[in-house]
Design an enzyme around this catalytic site. Structure first.
Site, PDB file in Angstrom:
ATOM      1  N   PRO A   2       0.796  -1.212   0.000  1.00 30.06           N
ATOM      2  CA  PRO A   2       0.000   0.000   0.000  1.00 30.06           C
ATOM      3  C   PRO A   2       0.835   1.270   0.000  1.00 30.06           C
ATOM      4  O   PRO A   2       1.835   1.374   0.701  1.00 30.06           O
ATOM      5  CB  PRO A   2      -0.796  -0.112   1.295  1.00 30.06           C
ATOM      6  CG  PRO A   2      -0.069  -1.083   2.136  1.00 30.06           C
ATOM      7  CD  PRO A   2       1.006  -1.704   1.356  1.00 30.06           C
ATOM      8  N   GLU A   3       0.366   2.243  -0.751  1.00 34.09           N
ATOM      9  CA  GLU A   3       0.942   3.582  -0.748  1.00 34.09           C
ATOM     10  C   GLU A   3      -0.069   4.482  -0.018  1.00 34.09           C
ATOM     11  O   GLU A   3      -1.048   3.995   0.529  1.00 34.09           O
ATOM     12  CB  GLU A   3       1.180   4.059  -2.186  1.00 34.09           C
ATOM     13  CG  GLU A   3       2.022   3.070  -3.000  1.00 34.09           C
ATOM     14  CD  GLU A   3       2.272   3.516  -4.432  1.00 34.09           C
ATOM     15  OE1 GLU A   3       2.434   4.721  -4.654  1.00 34.09           O
ATOM     16  OE2 GLU A   3       2.301   2.661  -5.322  1.00 34.09           O
TER      17      GLU A   3
END
Length: 263
Positions: A2-3
């Site tokens: 995840p960013e």
DNA sequence: CGTAGACCCTGGAAGC
DNA sequence: TGCTTCCAGGGTCTAC
């Protein structure tokens, strides 16, 4: 995995389920996911505490507990936080379970890179907050001999951008990932600034990008993958100029871009 | 100062 | 059906 947009989506789906709850029990099945302290110390400092707030800083999730403890979580590539009914069975890659009585939080991570800590490293400003300004970005760009891809991925310069959004931001800005940061004009720096905000905001609005493993705390996929213009599109035609998109390695990561219209 | 590569892991896809 | 190689939303460390 995840960013910023994915971690923000996890935070938003998780917060209403766990804020105000008490952690009655913690089970850790893979000790190395607890960083810097022993599993015993981690458990001691967490069990019996109430969750006061859930926050995000870059790609980190921060869990504020009563007793002035803050747990930081980093999901790295394949980490997931899933909210499940009490007594849900542990799966193959479930490495920890937090028991809230009626619900449980399962930490699941295929590649085992993610984990929990009480520490939070120094990182750059939040790109969607007021602290991140065009002037700040210009100053950082002028001071750097790195290429733009490396600058966007540097968490000390801007918090939360990863490989997918870096490529999409550079496409949006019409800038080549190979450009040296200090060589940007004033106008180009402004294009980059606007692209950072625009792409990350859109990513959050679409609840993140699900290509392989990413899901939010309710096991739901995001939809931003449908709007990707360059990431994973090498060999396809550029939506802007109709030339072939390519993939190269920059700053140690796969970089997807249009060599024709990203200058 | 900067970059490149190895490393931490598992598993899916593609190549042969 | 294998078996091999490459690749993956990250970050840290070492070598150059």
């Amino acid at each position: 995995m995840p960013e910023l947009p994915e971690v923000e989506t996890i935070k938003r789906t998780l917060a209403p389920k766990i804020v105000g709850k008490t952690i009655y029990r913690v089970e850790v099945y893979l000790p190395k996911i607890i960083k810097n302290v022993s599993v015993a110390e981690f458990t001691r400092r967490v069990v019996g505490k109430e969750i006061l707030a859930l926050k995000r800083r870059g790609k980190y999730l921060l869990i504020d507990l009563s007793g002035k403890e803050t747990v930081t979580v980093h999901l790295r590539m394949t980490g997931k936080l899933l909210i499940l009914p009490n007594g849900s069975p542990k799966e193959k890659h479930t490495h920890a379970i937090f028991d809230f009585g009626d619900l449980e939080l399962h930490f699941n991570d295929i590649r085992q890179f993610g984990g929990f800590s009480f520490e939070m490293p120094e990182i750059g400003p939040e790109p969607l907050d007021d602290e991140f300004t065009l002037e700040y970005l210009k100053t950082k760009l002028k001071a750097s001999r790195k290429n733009l891809k490396a600058v966007l991925l540097d968490q000390k310069i801007i918090a939360g951008i990863g490989n997918i959004y870096a490529d999409e931001i550079l496409f949006e800005a019409g800038l080549s990932p190979k450009r040296i940061a200090a060589g940007l004009s004033e106008d180009e720096a402004e294009e980059l600034f606007k692209a950072i905000r625009k792409v990350l905001t859109l990513g959050i609005e679409h609840r993140g990008t699900s290509i392989r493993d990413y899901v939010d705390a309710e096991n739901q996929q995001g939809s931003f993958q449908r709007l990707l213009k360059v990431y994973g599109k090498n060999g396809s035609l550029c939506v802007r100029c109709n030339k072939v998109l390519i993939r190269e390695r920059h700053a140690g990561r796969s970089t997807h871009y249009c060599p024709h219209c990203q200058k």
